[in-house]
Design a protein around this motif. Structure first.
Motif, PDB file in Angstrom:
ATOM      1  N   UNK A 138       0.817  -1.158  -0.003  1.00 29.06           N
ATOM      2  CA  UNK A 138       0.008   0.038   0.059  1.00 29.06           C
ATOM      3  C   UNK A 138       0.736   1.471  -0.037  1.00 29.06           C
ATOM      4  N   UNK A 139       2.231   1.247   0.511  1.00 29.68           N
ATOM      5  CA  UNK A 139       2.940   2.428   0.459  1.00 29.68           C
ATOM      6  C   UNK A 139       3.770   2.510  -0.778  1.00 29.68           C
ATOM      7  N   UNK A 140       4.052   3.426  -1.237  1.00 30.89           N
ATOM      8  CA  UNK A 140       4.818   3.713  -2.409  1.00 30.89           C
ATOM      9  C   UNK A 140       6.489   3.162  -2.113  1.00 30.89           C
ATOM     10  N   UNK A 141       6.979   3.365  -0.953  1.00 25.77           N
ATOM     11  CA  UNK A 141       8.367   2.923  -0.903  1.00 25.77           C
ATOM     12  C   UNK A 141       8.442   1.467  -0.706  1.00 25.77           C
ATOM     13  N   UNK A 142       7.396   0.670  -0.747  1.00 22.43           N
ATOM     14  CA  UNK A 142       7.466  -0.593  -0.687  1.00 22.43           C
ATOM     15  C   UNK A 142       7.307  -1.541  -1.996  1.00 22.43           C
ATOM     16  N   UNK A 143       7.058  -0.719  -3.320  1.00 25.04           N
ATOM     17  CA  UNK A 143       6.632  -1.240  -4.331  1.00 25.04           C
ATOM     18  C   UNK A 143       7.751  -2.169  -4.935  1.00 25.04           C
ATOM     19  N   UNK A 144       9.162  -1.760  -4.479  1.00 23.31           N
ATOM     20  CA  UNK A 144      10.081  -2.480  -5.150  1.00 23.31           C
ATOM     21  C   UNK A 144       9.939  -3.892  -5.052  1.00 23.31           C
ATOM     22  N   UNK A 145       9.244  -4.490  -4.104  1.00 24.69           N
ATOM     23  CA  UNK A 145       8.873  -5.995  -3.898  1.00 24.69           C
ATOM     24  C   UNK A 145       8.217  -6.595  -5.136  1.00 24.69           C
ATOM     25  N   UNK A 146       7.265  -5.506  -5.820  1.00 24.93           N
ATOM     26  CA  UNK A 146       6.558  -6.124  -6.892  1.00 24.93           C
ATOM     27  C   UNK A 146       7.483  -6.031  -8.156  1.00 24.93           C
ATOM     28  N   UNK A 147       8.546  -5.236  -8.329  1.00 25.16           N
ATOM     29  CA  UNK A 147       9.634  -5.343  -9.503  1.00 25.16           C
ATOM     30  C   UNK A 147      10.230  -6.623  -9.159  1.00 25.16           C
ATOM     31  N   UNK A 148      10.641  -6.930  -8.002  1.00 23.54           N
ATOM     32  CA  UNK A 148      11.311  -8.341  -8.056  1.00 23.54           C
ATOM     33  C   UNK A 148      10.346  -9.462  -8.154  1.00 23.54           C
ATOM     34  N   UNK A 149       9.163  -9.535  -7.569  1.00 22.00           N
ATOM     35  CA  UNK A 149       8.219 -10.541  -8.058  1.00 22.00           C
ATOM     36  C   UNK A 149       8.078 -10.735  -9.473  1.00 22.00           C
TER      37      UNK A 149
END
Length: 820
Positions: free
Chosen positions: A730-741
């Motif tokens: 939900x937080x913009x600073x956490x979207x790096x996880x989706x790039x990984x997946x």
């Protein structure tokens, strides 16, 4: 030559020294089988000036002879050294005395790069600490991160836990044919329960496999031919990744593997476990045999898995010279689970303390943001209010020292100010109550240290004293020489706030890439109280002694620095023991003979959090608002990830330079829209904005967006014409996880990074760790990303006005073509 024995140079059993004898001569073979890149053994060989060779499997090894010495008593021993450091003394009867070891922090830094820069003195440590300076507490740790993989494996066998088929397949564990027949028959039965499930494909398979179990004791003890390799694979799954730094996503995954053991349920189909002596791993065997002996001890005979976990945590602390620990645990803010946990604590802790002398207390942990990695978990919108209602009751227990805010630091702590108001009310009735906040762990929110303190101060009732406050990590704030930095120092000092440091977890979780700028010495010089923690030592392959040695060696702490930390720790231990004694008397007086559950449930009164005075922007569901723009990433072209706008904090904007624009223009001119597409973040700012506004060749552009977006962001994204991928975060600073997946774990890619904070550094680390192989280019003028890239020497190329990005890409493509 005949095999003699072996020993390990690290806590995680990654660096193995196997010993062989030929008459009176002894030889060694050093291997690193859990590190597939070879970086670890190459760098170790280089700094120790030792030759590398290959074994019959093509793996790199270090071989040599160990000289034999005779002492003044005519006793022979073989002395294994690295450089001029004596590491181990081996006796003819098989005894081994370890004199030095390689701490987890050095091992990680060696694994991370192809050009390790630290010397032998910061790589191999003598394992001795001055007694009067030895730290005796672990004041920052987490419940399910304390026990080593070997202890958890032994615990799983002893309690015969259910082990999911999903993990059997995920780890490629080997079963006997009889075991496969049995588990597959059970899987067929489980599958019938999901015949009406809306899930399909791999999601349905995962659900079925998660609910199909094998008795873990059966898996090991009735499968001894495969036990050695299975134990190695399971042990590896219980700590963060080996070949380099991890990110928070990896940590969350490791916790899921650990929960199988830490929160294990016993199998209904029990087996005879009296053949423990046949287990091929000596440490697992040793722990299991002691657990079986404990069952003959009336104090521990009826222990649950949780109670055994506490017992072994205390035993391990005793071995490390730790006499007091405060463990953070989210169970203590869950209504019925908290009461059951405390009931079990009261039953067993007096006996544990009597045996070990170790006092364990707890911090009730609340998540700063909901957990997203557990896909089926639904977090209610009022989860913090529910947590506070439970905390009101559990805070009365003598084993509860206070509370904690946990989770990845990707939001401004000030958004939780209304929660602090309620916590401060609880602290008003308990002069020893500790308020701990994870703050300053990464550079995303440099105000979080100051904001944490402000949240408490602003919540105080008239005349209320400042509660005891500790901040976990405390690495990042504004320069302590700046006005903001000086204000932070004043707040810390005036309010007696204690900072907790965990150097190994900082390095292993990609939050610390440059040791020379660590602030601990500055804080101590300014009179700030500081202590050491472990952050869950077993997760990171460390322990109390390794942590202290790492602080001393890596940061150059003086004996006076260590004494200041020791003095602060001693005061906390003394206060905490008094707090336990006082709270215990008050607690039993409150119960007045009534059952604990009855009384605590009465105290769990509904809490309503007042609306924050802090201005917040309403958020909307991105999946619903942007459903027309959502599209799968294409598989027929190469994704080019552009970092330069979205991966900063809200208060920091990317500065677009003329030279940066020239490099981006060259990149767009070189790339072919038939062969590649761009993937950016959700802000559409900085270099992302330039790409969108100058997309003359009509590249397809995807934007990865958080699950919760503002109305302004929705409008901006729709107007831009980008295709959308929605993150689970939900937080913009956490979207790096989706790039990984979606990218790094699945396909090759190109990363071009101009700017960003910790989220950008995490994205780069994910690209380096991913299975899909990424070419990574970093703009050399970005200070933060330059430090990250430097720690990844051999995996990252710099570009700037003197190193054209296109030339670098062509060189890289030529190298890859040459290898193929």
């Amino acid at each position: 030559m005949t095999y003699f024995t072996c020993f390990f140079l690290d806590n995680e059993k990654d660096i193995i020294v196997s010993l062989y004898k030929d008459l009176d001569k002894m030889y060694y073979v050093l291997t690193t089988p859990n590190h597939s890149t070879g970086n670890l053994i190459r760098n170790l060989a280089a700094i120790c000036k030792l030759p590398l060779s290959q074994d019959d499997k093509g793996m790199l090894v270090i071989k040599g002879e160990i000289p034999c010495y005779v002492d003044g008593y005519n006793e022979e021993s073989y002395i294994f050294s690295l450089g001029d450091i004596e590491v181990a003394r081996i006796y003819p009867d098989g005894r081994i005395e370890m004199k030095a070891a390689i701490p987890a922090i050095s091992k990680t830094l060696m694994s991370q790069t192809k050009d390790y820069q630290l010397g032998l003195d910061k790589t191999v440590f003598k394992t001795f600490v001055r007694k009067d300076l030895k730290f005796s507490a672990d004041l920052h740790t987490h419940m399910n991160g304390n026990l080593s993989g070997d202890m958890l494996i032994a615990l799983g066998i002893c309690h015969q836990i259910r082990y999911p088929l999903y993990y059997v397949k995920k780890l490629d564990l080997k079963l006997t044919q009889e075991q496969w027949d049995k588990v597959n028959a059970q899987r067929a039965k489980v599958a019938r329960q999901f015949i009406t499930s809306p899930l399909t494909g791999k999601y349905l398979d995962r659900k079925i496999n998660d609910n199909t179990f094998i008795n873990f004791a059966d898996l090991i003890l009735n499968n001894l031919g495969n036990a050695e390799m299975n134990i190695v694979k399971i042990r590896g799954s219980l700590s963060v990744i080996k070949d380099g730094q991890a990110v928070f996503t990896n940590l969350e995954k490791v916790y899921l593997y650990r929960y199988v053991f830490c929160k294990g349920k016993e199998s209904d189909d029990k087996i005879d476990i009296n053949n423990a002596d046949l287990i091929p791993d000596e440490d697992v065997k040793k722990y299991l045999k002691q657990m079986l002996r404990d069952r003959e001890n009336p104090d521990y005979a009826q222990n649950t898995i949780f109670q055994d976990k506490l017992l072994w945590i205390a035993r391990y602390y005793k071995k490390q010279g730790v006499s007091y620990a405060e463990i953070s645990d989210t169970t203590l803010v869950k209504k019925y689970e908290s009461i059951e946990m405390l009931r079990q604590v009261h039953q067993v802790m007096p006996k544990i303390y009597q045996e070990t002398g170790v006092m364990i207390r707890f911090l009730a942990a609340m998540r700063r943001i909901p957990l997203t990695i557990v896909k089926d978990a639904v977090t209610p919108s009022d989860y913090l209010e529910q947590n506070l209602a439970v905390l009101r009751a559990t805070a009365l227990d003598p084993y509860v020292a206070g509370c904690d805010f946990v989770g990845e630091e990707i939001n401004d702590i000030i958004t939780l100010k209304p929660v602090f108001k309620e916590i401060v009310k609880i602290a008003a009735g308990d002069p020893y109550f500790v308020i701990r906040v994870h703050a300053g762990e990464n550079d995303s929110w440099k105000d979080n240290i100051a904001h944490s303190i402000e949240c408490v101060i602003d919540s105080l009732a008239p005349g209320q004293a400042m509660p005891r406050m500790r901040l976990g990590h405390g690495l990042y704030t504004y320069s302590l020489r700046s006005n903001k930095g000086k204000d932070v120092l004043k707040k810390l000092k005036d309010n007696n706030v204690v900072l907790e440091f965990q150097i190994t977890s900082n390095v292993r979780l990609n939050n610390l890439n440059s040791l020379e700028h660590h602030p601990l010495r500055q804080y101590l010089k300014q009179g700030i109280m500081c202590v050491q923690g472990s952050d869950g030592a077993a997760l990171y392959g460390t322990n109390s002694i390794d942590e202290e040695l790492s602080l001393e060696r890596m940061l150059g702490l003086s004996q006076n620095d260590l004494r200041l930390m020791k003095d602060t720790e001693t005061r906390i231990i003394e206060d905490s023991r008094k707090a336990y004694s006082d709270k215990k008397a008050a607690f039993y007086d409150m119960l007045k003979g009534r059952d604990m559950e009855e009384v605590l449930l009465e105290k769990m009164q509904t809490v309503r959090i007042s609306k924050s005075a802090h201005k917040t922007v309403p958020k909307f569901d991105a999946n619903r608002e942007l459903k027309e723009e959502i599209e799968e990433l294409a598989w027929d072209r190469l994704p080019v990830i552009l970092i330069g706008g979205s991966f900063n904090t809200e208060s920091r904007a990317t500065k677009v330079t003329n030279e940066g624009i020239r490099q981006l223009e060259k990149l767009m001119k070189f790339l072919d829209p038939e062969e590649v597409y761009f993937v950016i973040g959700h802000k559409l700012s900085g270099y992302e904005k330039y790409l969108l506004e100058h997309n003359k060749k009509k590249f397809t552009i995807y934007a990865v967006v958080p699950a919760a977006v503002s109305k302004k962001e929705v409008e901006k994204l729709k107007a831009s014409g980008v295709k959308i991928r929605v993150s689970t975060e939900t937080e913009g600073m956490g979207i790096y996880k989706s790039f990984n997946y979606e990218i790094f774990e699945r396909r090759p890619s190109l990363v071009v990074a101009f700017d960003g904070n910790s989220a950008a550094a995490n994205l780069i680390q994910e690209a380096r760790n991913g299975k899909g192989k990424s070419a990574i280019m970093v703009w050399s003028h970005s200070k933060t990303l330059w430090q990250k890239a430097r720690s990844l020497h051999g995996y990252v190329e710099f570009f700037d006005e003197n190193n054209d990005v296109v030339v670098k890409i062509k060189e890289l493509l030529a190298k890859q073509k040459g290898k193929s």
